[in-house]
Design a protein around this motif. Structure first.
Motif, PDB file in Angstrom:
ATOM      1  N   LEU A 142       0.829  -1.189   0.000  1.00  0.00           N
ATOM      2  CA  LEU A 142       0.000   0.000   0.000  1.00  0.00           C
ATOM      3  C   LEU A 142       0.871   1.248   0.000  1.00  0.00           C
ATOM      4  CD1 LEU A 142      -2.660  -0.899   2.718  1.00  0.00           C
ATOM      5  CD2 LEU A 142      -2.992  -0.869   0.272  1.00  0.00           C
ATOM      6  N   GLU A 143       0.333   2.309  -0.583  1.00  0.00           N
ATOM      7  CA  GLU A 143       1.066   3.567  -0.612  1.00  0.00           C
ATOM      8  C   GLU A 143       1.077   4.183   0.787  1.00  0.00           C
ATOM      9  OE1 GLU A 143      -0.529   6.154  -3.613  1.00  0.00           O
ATOM     10  OE2 GLU A 143      -0.802   4.498  -5.013  1.00  0.00           O
ATOM     11  N   ASP A 144       2.102   4.999   1.046  1.00  0.00           N
ATOM     12  CA  ASP A 144       2.229   5.655   2.350  1.00  0.00           C
ATOM     13  C   ASP A 144       1.036   6.565   2.643  1.00  0.00           C
ATOM     14  OD1 ASP A 144       4.617   4.393   2.799  1.00  0.00           O
ATOM     15  OD2 ASP A 144       5.816   6.033   1.956  1.00  0.00           O
ATOM     16  N   VAL A 145       0.501   7.199   1.585  1.00  0.00           N
ATOM     17  CA  VAL A 145      -0.643   8.099   1.749  1.00  0.00           C
ATOM     18  C   VAL A 145      -1.840   7.332   2.321  1.00  0.00           C
ATOM     19  CG1 VAL A 145      -2.297   9.514   0.476  1.00  0.00           C
ATOM     20  CG2 VAL A 145       0.101   9.516  -0.188  1.00  0.00           C
ATOM     21  N   VAL A 146      -2.042   6.129   1.832  1.00  0.00           N
ATOM     22  CA  VAL A 146      -3.164   5.294   2.270  1.00  0.00           C
ATOM     23  C   VAL A 146      -2.866   4.692   3.635  1.00  0.00           C
ATOM     24  CG1 VAL A 146      -4.528   3.245   1.719  1.00  0.00           C
ATOM     25  CG2 VAL A 146      -3.799   4.779  -0.111  1.00  0.00           C
ATOM     26  N   GLU A 147      -1.689   4.146   3.779  1.00  0.00           N
ATOM     27  CA  GLU A 147      -1.325   3.423   5.006  1.00  0.00           C
ATOM     28  C   GLU A 147      -1.350   4.321   6.238  1.00  0.00           C
ATOM     29  OE1 GLU A 147       2.419   0.895   5.787  1.00  0.00           O
ATOM     30  OE2 GLU A 147       1.467   0.079   3.957  1.00  0.00           O
ATOM     31  N   SER A 148      -1.016   5.592   6.069  1.00  0.00           N
ATOM     32  CA  SER A 148      -0.970   6.497   7.214  1.00  0.00           C
ATOM     33  C   SER A 148      -2.367   6.856   7.736  1.00  0.00           C
ATOM     34  CB  SER A 148      -0.217   7.777   6.840  1.00  0.00           C
ATOM     35  OG  SER A 148      -0.933   8.477   5.842  1.00  0.00           O
ATOM     36  N   ARG A 149      -3.411   6.639   6.931  1.00  0.00           N
ATOM     37  CA  ARG A 149      -4.766   7.041   7.324  1.00  0.00           C
ATOM     38  C   ARG A 149      -5.673   5.863   7.695  1.00  0.00           C
ATOM     39  NH1 ARG A 149      -3.449  11.286   3.712  1.00  0.00           N
ATOM     40  NH2 ARG A 149      -3.941  13.301   4.658  1.00  0.00           N
ATOM     41  N   ILE A 150      -5.159   4.659   7.745  1.00  0.00           N
ATOM     42  CA  ILE A 150      -5.972   3.483   8.080  1.00  0.00           C
ATOM     43  C   ILE A 150      -6.402   3.555   9.546  1.00  0.00           C
ATOM     44  CG2 ILE A 150      -5.938   0.974   8.366  1.00  0.00           C
ATOM     45  CD1 ILE A 150      -4.001   0.821   6.021  1.00  0.00           C
ATOM     46  N   GLN A 151      -7.703   3.430   9.780  1.00  0.00           N
ATOM     47  CA  GLN A 151      -8.242   3.399  11.138  1.00  0.00           C
ATOM     48  C   GLN A 151      -8.203   1.981  11.697  1.00  0.00           C
ATOM     49  OE1 GLN A 151      -9.399   6.106  12.993  1.00  0.00           O
ATOM     50  NE2 GLN A 151      -8.389   7.186  11.331  1.00  0.00           N
ATOM     51  N   SER A 152      -8.512   0.996  10.837  1.00  0.00           N
ATOM     52  CA  SER A 152      -8.530  -0.398  11.266  1.00  0.00           C
ATOM     53  C   SER A 152      -8.192  -1.286  10.080  1.00  0.00           C
ATOM     54  CB  SER A 152      -9.917  -0.736  11.819  1.00  0.00           C
ATOM     55  OG  SER A 152      -9.959  -2.064  12.247  1.00  0.00           O
ATOM     56  N   ASP A 153      -7.457  -2.351  10.342  1.00  0.00           N
ATOM     57  CA  ASP A 153      -7.053  -3.316   9.324  1.00  0.00           C
ATOM     58  C   ASP A 153      -7.424  -4.704   9.854  1.00  0.00           C
ATOM     59  OD1 ASP A 153      -5.890  -4.843   7.370  1.00  0.00           O
ATOM     60  OD2 ASP A 153      -3.844  -4.178   7.743  1.00  0.00           O
ATOM     61  N   ILE A 154      -8.515  -5.283   9.324  1.00  0.00           N
ATOM     62  CA  ILE A 154      -9.025  -6.554   9.847  1.00  0.00           C
ATOM     63  C   ILE A 154      -9.071  -7.583   8.722  1.00  0.00           C
ATOM     64  CG2 ILE A 154     -11.009  -7.657  10.966  1.00  0.00           C
ATOM     65  CD1 ILE A 154     -11.915  -4.908  11.874  1.00  0.00           C
ATOM     66  N   PHE A 155      -8.634  -8.813   9.008  1.00  0.00           N
ATOM     67  CA  PHE A 155      -8.781  -9.896   8.042  1.00  0.00           C
ATOM     68  C   PHE A 155     -10.262 -10.248   7.920  1.00  0.00           C
ATOM     69  CE2 PHE A 155      -4.278 -10.507   8.811  1.00  0.00           C
ATOM     70  CZ  PHE A 155      -3.823 -10.798   7.535  1.00  0.00           C
ATOM     71  N   LEU A 156     -10.717 -10.577   6.699  1.00  0.00           N
ATOM     72  CA  LEU A 156     -12.127 -10.880   6.478  1.00  0.00           C
ATOM     73  C   LEU A 156     -12.592 -12.082   7.297  1.00  0.00           C
ATOM     74  CD1 LEU A 156     -12.706 -10.261   2.664  1.00  0.00           C
ATOM     75  CD2 LEU A 156     -13.283  -8.809   4.586  1.00  0.00           C
ATOM     76  N   ASP A 157     -11.716 -13.056   7.507  1.00  0.00           N
ATOM     77  CA  ASP A 157     -12.081 -14.224   8.325  1.00  0.00           C
ATOM     78  C   ASP A 157     -12.494 -13.787   9.730  1.00  0.00           C
ATOM     79  OD1 ASP A 157     -11.437 -15.874   6.216  1.00  0.00           O
ATOM     80  OD2 ASP A 157      -9.383 -16.217   6.908  1.00  0.00           O
ATOM     81  N   GLU A 158     -11.749 -12.868  10.290  1.00  0.00           N
ATOM     82  CA  GLU A 158     -12.056 -12.377  11.632  1.00  0.00           C
ATOM     83  C   GLU A 158     -13.333 -11.538  11.622  1.00  0.00           C
ATOM     84  OE1 GLU A 158     -10.058  -9.317  14.846  1.00  0.00           O
ATOM     85  OE2 GLU A 158      -8.766 -10.298  13.377  1.00  0.00           O
ATOM     86  N   ILE A 171      -7.169  11.302   0.659  1.00  0.00           N
ATOM     87  CA  ILE A 171      -6.406  10.335  -0.141  1.00  0.00           C
ATOM     88  C   ILE A 171      -6.682  10.568  -1.627  1.00  0.00           C
ATOM     89  CG2 ILE A 171      -6.183   7.894  -0.737  1.00  0.00           C
ATOM     90  CD1 ILE A 171      -6.755   7.294   2.253  1.00  0.00           C
ATOM     91  N   ALA A 172      -7.949  10.809  -1.961  1.00  0.00           N
ATOM     92  CA  ALA A 172      -8.312  11.040  -3.361  1.00  0.00           C
ATOM     93  C   ALA A 172      -7.630  12.293  -3.902  1.00  0.00           C
ATOM     94  CB  ALA A 172      -9.829  11.171  -3.486  1.00  0.00           C
ATOM     95  N   VAL A 173      -7.599  13.362  -3.106  1.00  0.00           N
ATOM     96  CA  VAL A 173      -6.967  14.610  -3.537  1.00  0.00           C
ATOM     97  C   VAL A 173      -5.465  14.401  -3.721  1.00  0.00           C
ATOM     98  CG1 VAL A 173      -6.378  16.953  -2.812  1.00  0.00           C
ATOM     99  CG2 VAL A 173      -8.713  16.115  -2.539  1.00  0.00           C
ATOM    100  N   GLU A 174      -4.832  13.742  -2.762  1.00  0.00           N
ATOM    101  CA  GLU A 174      -3.376  13.534  -2.832  1.00  0.00           C
ATOM    102  C   GLU A 174      -2.966  12.610  -3.964  1.00  0.00           C
ATOM    103  OE1 GLU A 174      -1.402  12.623   0.882  1.00  0.00           O
ATOM    104  OE2 GLU A 174      -2.849  13.863   1.979  1.00  0.00           O
ATOM    105  N   SER A 175      -3.840  11.660  -4.302  1.00  0.00           N
ATOM    106  CA  SER A 175      -3.478  10.714  -5.361  1.00  0.00           C
ATOM    107  C   SER A 175      -3.819  11.246  -6.749  1.00  0.00           C
ATOM    108  CB  SER A 175      -4.183   9.374  -5.142  1.00  0.00           C
ATOM    109  OG  SER A 175      -5.572   9.526  -5.285  1.00  0.00           O
ATOM    110  N   GLY A 176      -4.496  12.414  -6.822  1.00  0.00           N
ATOM    111  CA  GLY A 176      -4.775  13.033  -8.111  1.00  0.00           C
ATOM    112  C   GLY A 176      -6.126  12.670  -8.692  1.00  0.00           C
TER     113      GLY A 176
END
Length: 102
Positions: free
Chosen positions: A1-17, A41-46
């Motif tokens: 994942l790009e740094d722009v996206v990764e820095s704004r993640i609130q939660s990262d959960i596997f679908l199984d869980e 993210i949309a603005v920064e990615s263009g």
């Protein structure tokens, strides 16, 4: 994942869980963001807003011309209801029809 996206993640959960399934069924993950972060993210990615048109360009003239033609002819649509003309006798299939009241 790009740094722009990764820095704004609130939660990262596997679908199984997330779906309470056996572990290892899926390697996919659900990434959860705040709405304002998605916009950032949309603005920064263009990303740009897409203009949605209701019809292809140039089709408006045809419909306008058709509408004007209908207004000029004053014809009702095929199968449209019309006010009954009571001066014409009903066709009942016989000439000596009489209604009796009890």
């Amino acid at each position: 994942l790009e740094d722009v996206v990764e820095s704004r993640i609130q939660s990262d959960i596997f679908l199984d869980e997330l779906l309470h399934r056996e572990e290892g069924t899926s390697d996919k993950r659900a990434l959860i963001f705040l709405a304002k972060d998605v916009e950032a993210i949309a603005v920064e990615s263009g990303e740009v807003d897409k203009i949605v048109r209701s019809a292809p360009a140039g089709t408006g003239r045809k419909s306008r011309a058709k509408k004007n033609k209908q207004e000029r002819t004053n014809n009702v649509a095929k199968g449209a209801w019309q006010k009954r003309d009571n001066s014409v006798k009903k066709e009942r299939g016989y000439d000596d029809f009489q209604r009796f009241e009890f």
